[in-house]
Design a protein around this motif. Structure first.
Motif, PDB file in Angstrom:
ATOM      1  N   VAL A  92      38.737 -12.172 -50.782  1.00  0.00           N
ATOM      2  CA  VAL A  92      37.223 -12.244 -52.597  1.00  0.00           C
ATOM      3  C   VAL A  92      38.557 -13.494 -52.528  1.00  0.00           C
ATOM      4  CG1 VAL A  92      36.317 -10.827 -52.476  1.00  0.00           C
ATOM      5  CG2 VAL A  92      38.868 -10.490 -53.093  1.00  0.00           C
ATOM      6  N   PHE A  93      40.797 -14.160 -52.470  1.00  0.00           N
ATOM      7  CA  PHE A  93      41.587 -14.413 -52.536  1.00  0.00           C
ATOM      8  C   PHE A  93      41.554 -15.823 -53.342  1.00  0.00           C
ATOM      9  CE2 PHE A  93      42.229 -13.074 -48.661  1.00  0.00           C
ATOM     10  CZ  PHE A  93      42.515 -14.158 -48.536  1.00  0.00           C
ATOM     11  N   LEU A  94      40.167 -16.621 -52.126  1.00  0.00           N
ATOM     12  CA  LEU A  94      39.939 -17.985 -52.125  1.00  0.00           C
ATOM     13  C   LEU A  94      38.687 -17.532 -52.790  1.00  0.00           C
ATOM     14  CD1 LEU A  94      40.130 -18.353 -48.230  1.00  0.00           C
ATOM     15  CD2 LEU A  94      41.510 -19.270 -50.013  1.00  0.00           C
ATOM     16  N   ASP A  95      37.951 -19.114 -53.314  1.00  0.00           N
ATOM     17  CA  ASP A  95      37.118 -19.401 -53.792  1.00  0.00           C
ATOM     18  C   ASP A  95      35.850 -20.105 -52.882  1.00  0.00           C
ATOM     19  OD1 ASP A  95      37.432 -18.135 -56.161  1.00  0.00           O
ATOM     20  OD2 ASP A  95      38.524 -19.609 -57.042  1.00  0.00           O
ATOM     21  N   GLU A  96      36.012 -19.604 -52.132  1.00  0.00           N
ATOM     22  CA  GLU A  96      35.129 -20.319 -50.569  1.00  0.00           C
ATOM     23  C   GLU A  96      34.931 -19.515 -49.892  1.00  0.00           C
ATOM     24  OE1 GLU A  96      36.884 -23.681 -47.994  1.00  0.00           O
ATOM     25  OE2 GLU A  96      39.114 -22.951 -48.923  1.00  0.00           O
ATOM     26  N   PHE A  97      34.449 -19.520 -49.060  1.00  0.00           N
ATOM     27  CA  PHE A  97      33.322 -18.848 -47.934  1.00  0.00           C
ATOM     28  C   PHE A  97      34.819 -18.826 -47.064  1.00  0.00           C
ATOM     29  CE2 PHE A  97      29.071 -19.741 -48.738  1.00  0.00           C
ATOM     30  CZ  PHE A  97      28.431 -17.860 -48.942  1.00  0.00           C
ATOM     31  N   ALA A  98      35.716 -18.682 -46.139  1.00  0.00           N
ATOM     32  CA  ALA A  98      36.095 -18.130 -45.204  1.00  0.00           C
ATOM     33  C   ALA A  98      35.833 -17.714 -43.817  1.00  0.00           C
ATOM     34  CB  ALA A  98      37.025 -17.872 -45.773  1.00  0.00           C
ATOM     35  N   LEU A  99      36.151 -17.898 -42.619  1.00  0.00           N
ATOM     36  CA  LEU A  99      36.499 -17.229 -41.287  1.00  0.00           C
ATOM     37  C   LEU A  99      37.604 -15.513 -41.617  1.00  0.00           C
ATOM     38  CD1 LEU A  99      35.480 -15.588 -39.088  1.00  0.00           C
ATOM     39  CD2 LEU A  99      36.312 -17.481 -38.074  1.00  0.00           C
ATOM     40  N   TYR A 100      38.226 -15.028 -41.656  1.00  0.00           N
ATOM     41  CA  TYR A 100      39.472 -14.320 -41.841  1.00  0.00           C
ATOM     42  C   TYR A 100      39.105 -12.973 -41.377  1.00  0.00           C
ATOM     43  CZ  TYR A 100      42.547 -11.947 -44.952  1.00  0.00           C
ATOM     44  OH  TYR A 100      43.287 -11.308 -45.831  1.00  0.00           O
ATOM     45  N   LEU A 101      40.320 -12.804 -40.548  1.00  0.00           N
ATOM     46  CA  LEU A 101      40.649 -11.472 -39.724  1.00  0.00           C
ATOM     47  C   LEU A 101      41.312 -10.273 -41.163  1.00  0.00           C
ATOM     48  CD1 LEU A 101      42.166 -13.398 -36.538  1.00  0.00           C
ATOM     49  CD2 LEU A 101      40.516 -11.983 -36.756  1.00  0.00           C
ATOM     50  N   SER A 102      40.386  -9.691 -40.881  1.00  0.00           N
ATOM     51  CA  SER A 102      41.030  -8.761 -42.399  1.00  0.00           C
ATOM     52  C   SER A 102      42.169  -7.747 -42.028  1.00  0.00           C
ATOM     53  CB  SER A 102      39.823  -7.576 -42.182  1.00  0.00           C
ATOM     54  OG  SER A 102      39.307  -6.462 -40.736  1.00  0.00           O
ATOM     55  N   GLY A 103      42.631  -7.097 -40.502  1.00  0.00           N
ATOM     56  CA  GLY A 103      43.524  -6.499 -40.545  1.00  0.00           C
ATOM     57  C   GLY A 103      45.014  -7.067 -40.414  1.00  0.00           C
ATOM     58  N   ARG A 104      44.496  -8.897 -39.486  1.00  0.00           N
ATOM     59  CA  ARG A 104      45.999  -9.677 -39.402  1.00  0.00           C
ATOM     60  C   ARG A 104      45.968 -10.386 -40.962  1.00  0.00           C
ATOM     61  NH1 ARG A 104      47.832 -10.762 -34.446  1.00  0.00           N
ATOM     62  NH2 ARG A 104      45.920  -9.478 -32.993  1.00  0.00           N
ATOM     63  N   HIS A 105      44.823 -10.186 -42.031  1.00  0.00           N
ATOM     64  CA  HIS A 105      45.355 -10.951 -42.890  1.00  0.00           C
ATOM     65  C   HIS A 105      45.951 -12.630 -43.021  1.00  0.00           C
ATOM     66  CE1 HIS A 105      45.785  -6.963 -45.661  1.00  0.00           C
ATOM     67  NE2 HIS A 105      46.090  -6.906 -44.473  1.00  0.00           N
ATOM     68  N   ARG A 106      45.082 -13.229 -42.525  1.00  0.00           N
ATOM     69  CA  ARG A 106      44.563 -14.175 -41.351  1.00  0.00           C
ATOM     70  C   ARG A 106      43.732 -15.095 -41.854  1.00  0.00           C
ATOM     71  NH1 ARG A 106      44.500 -17.496 -37.008  1.00  0.00           N
ATOM     72  NH2 ARG A 106      44.073 -16.134 -35.167  1.00  0.00           N
ATOM     73  N   VAL A 107      43.169 -16.004 -42.312  1.00  0.00           N
ATOM     74  CA  VAL A 107      42.500 -17.482 -43.021  1.00  0.00           C
ATOM     75  C   VAL A 107      42.741 -18.366 -41.392  1.00  0.00           C
ATOM     76  CG1 VAL A 107      41.458 -18.938 -44.500  1.00  0.00           C
ATOM     77  CG2 VAL A 107      42.670 -17.692 -45.453  1.00  0.00           C
ATOM     78  N   VAL A 108      41.330 -18.175 -40.856  1.00  0.00           N
ATOM     79  CA  VAL A 108      41.491 -18.715 -39.485  1.00  0.00           C
ATOM     80  C   VAL A 108      40.605 -19.787 -40.099  1.00  0.00           C
ATOM     81  CG1 VAL A 108      39.592 -18.344 -37.247  1.00  0.00           C
ATOM     82  CG2 VAL A 108      40.674 -16.205 -38.343  1.00  0.00           C
ATOM     83  N   ARG A 109      39.244 -19.766 -40.334  1.00  0.00           N
ATOM     84  CA  ARG A 109      38.937 -21.472 -40.969  1.00  0.00           C
ATOM     85  C   ARG A 109      37.947 -20.937 -42.160  1.00  0.00           C
ATOM     86  NH1 ARG A 109      33.604 -23.673 -36.968  1.00  0.00           N
ATOM     87  NH2 ARG A 109      35.804 -23.545 -35.559  1.00  0.00           N
ATOM     88  N   ARG A 110      38.219 -22.058 -43.249  1.00  0.00           N
ATOM     89  CA  ARG A 110      37.905 -22.353 -44.842  1.00  0.00           C
ATOM     90  C   ARG A 110      36.155 -22.876 -44.494  1.00  0.00           C
ATOM     91  NH1 ARG A 110      41.424 -22.546 -49.195  1.00  0.00           N
ATOM     92  NH2 ARG A 110      44.142 -22.227 -47.991  1.00  0.00           N
ATOM     93  N   LEU A 111      35.208 -22.445 -45.263  1.00  0.00           N
ATOM     94  CA  LEU A 111      33.576 -22.736 -44.994  1.00  0.00           C
ATOM     95  C   LEU A 111      33.810 -23.340 -46.064  1.00  0.00           C
ATOM     96  CD1 LEU A 111      33.281 -19.140 -42.818  1.00  0.00           C
ATOM     97  CD2 LEU A 111      33.549 -21.697 -41.782  1.00  0.00           C
ATOM     98  N   GLY A 112      34.039 -23.930 -47.362  1.00  0.00           N
ATOM     99  CA  GLY A 112      33.540 -24.385 -48.194  1.00  0.00           C
ATOM    100  C   GLY A 112      32.540 -23.771 -49.663  1.00  0.00           C
ATOM    101  N   THR A 113      32.304 -24.960 -50.099  1.00  0.00           N
ATOM    102  CA  THR A 113      31.136 -23.825 -50.970  1.00  0.00           C
ATOM    103  C   THR A 113      29.906 -24.654 -51.292  1.00  0.00           C
ATOM    104  OG1 THR A 113      32.176 -25.693 -52.493  1.00  0.00           O
ATOM    105  CG2 THR A 113      33.825 -23.719 -52.424  1.00  0.00           C
ATOM    106  N   GLY A 114      29.152 -24.628 -49.790  1.00  0.00           N
ATOM    107  CA  GLY A 114      28.301 -25.701 -50.278  1.00  0.00           C
ATOM    108  C   GLY A 114      26.775 -25.074 -49.600  1.00  0.00           C
ATOM    109  N   ILE A 115      27.341 -23.551 -49.686  1.00  0.00           N
ATOM    110  CA  ILE A 115      25.905 -22.093 -48.937  1.00  0.00           C
ATOM    111  C   ILE A 115      25.900 -21.593 -50.195  1.00  0.00           C
ATOM    112  CG2 ILE A 115      25.001 -20.614 -47.479  1.00  0.00           C
ATOM    113  CD1 ILE A 115      25.167 -23.209 -46.231  1.00  0.00           C
ATOM    114  N   GLY A 116      24.611 -21.409 -50.415  1.00  0.00           N
ATOM    115  CA  GLY A 116      24.506 -20.445 -51.804  1.00  0.00           C
ATOM    116  C   GLY A 116      22.964 -18.907 -51.233  1.00  0.00           C
ATOM    117  N   PHE A 117      22.786 -18.248 -51.804  1.00  0.00           N
ATOM    118  CA  PHE A 117      22.103 -17.803 -51.598  1.00  0.00           C
ATOM    119  C   PHE A 117      21.528 -16.868 -53.195  1.00  0.00           C
ATOM    120  CE2 PHE A 117      23.580 -18.050 -47.798  1.00  0.00           C
ATOM    121  CZ  PHE A 117      22.711 -18.774 -46.828  1.00  0.00           C
TER     122      PHE A 117
END
Length: 306
Positions: free
Chosen positions: A152-177
């Motif tokens: 939630v510290f990013l203002d975009e989607f991301a693939l994130y490792l919650s235990g390692r606190h590592r952003v694997v890939r930023r996925l942008g802001t193009g998707i919404g529901f």
């Protein structure tokens, strides 16, 4: 890599906060669980990877300098207070006399990232109070010292490792529901459910790997329908280890309501529908009646960014 948060040398000159009475705030959005939670890749020693589902609901933290120093009213939560202490130690700063106050739309323990949002909102407030530039490495270091976290510290989607606190890939802001969802009773202790989750990931690693590949393909092509289908697979896999009582009924009636997918808070109490188009008033009424028949109040919210 994550930066370790540590105290800076004593005596370092630091920025000064604003004058008395100038309220400073920090705000952070929460989540509606995840579009994906599972291993990053199949293997014997999986990490917990997330694609959190941001929602337009928030945690607020305020600080008003001035007056006598004293305990916050109302106090910061334990984790947010720890975050504030780590921030001040890292920069070699002292908090001026003043008053904290807080507000949150995010209930605790249901899968809306309330504690992470509280921490991030507190840090944003402090960065602004001391006129310091936002430093993601410092934020990740603070989070790593406190808890597993959502992105939630990013203002975009991301693939994130919650235990390692590592952003694997930023996925942008193009998707919404558009979403319609319910909160089931109870709360979930994330730490307590981690061991059975990891065992489940070892057992179902290949299915999760295909699911994540499809999800990332949907993000890469800007196709929310593909993302929704992958989210439904992730939710279905989660049902095997942390079931939601309403999930089977939601899945069975998805096509009836014209929903593109089903999502859950994988380690929480939320379950609901994903719509690529806003449901009309009649559909909202039917959804509300359906959820009411299951014993739940329906909520509607905008998720994502597109």
């Amino acid at each position: 890599m994550t930066t370790k948060v540590s105290a800076v040398p004593a005596g370092r000159a630091g920025p000064r906060p604003g004058g008395p009475g100038r309220t400073v705030s920090g705000v952070c959005h929460g989540t509606l669980g995840e579009l994906y939670q599972g291993p990053l890749r199949a293997g014997a020693d999986p990490d917990i990877a997330l694609v959190s589902f941001p929602v337009d609901r928030h945690s607020w933290v305020y600080f008003t300098p001035g007056g006598a120093a004293g305990p916050p009213r109302p106090p910061l939560g334990e984790k947010a207070a720890t975050a504030a202490r780590l921030f001040l130690e890292h920069y070699g700063l002292a908090l001026p006399p003043g008053t904290w106050s807080t507000h949150s739309d995010l209930p605790v323990g249901v899968g809306m990232a309330s504690s992470t949002a509280d921490i991030v909102a507190t840090l944003r407030c402090l960065f602004r109070l001391f006129s310091l530039p936002w430093d993601l490495d410092v934020v990740l270091g603070v989070l790593a010292s406190i808890e597993r976290a959502d992105s939630v510290f990013l203002d975009e989607f991301a693939l994130y490792l919650s235990g390692r606190h590592r952003v694997v890939r930023r996925l942008g802001t193009g998707i919404g529901f558009h979403t319609a969802f319910v909160r089931e009773p109870g709360s979930v202790d994330t730490a307590a459910v981690t061991p059975p989750l990891l065992e489940h990931y070892r057992w179902r690693g290949e299915e999760y790997e295909r699911c994540l590949a499809d999800l990332l393909k949907g993000f890469g092509s800007g196709d929310p329908a593909t993302v929704a289908r992958a989210a439904t697979v992730s939710a279905s896999l989660s049902q095997e280890v942390l079931p939601k009582a309403a999930f089977g009924d939601l899945l069975a009636r998805r096509e009836r309501f014209g929903a593109d997918g089903v999502f859950v808070a994988h380690t929480g109490c939320l379950a609901g529908y994903l719509f690529t188009r806003r449901p009309d008033a009649d559909t909202r009424s039917e959804l509300s009646a359906f959820f009411h028949s299951l014993g739940h109040q329906c909520s509607f919210a905008q998720g994502g960014y597109g």
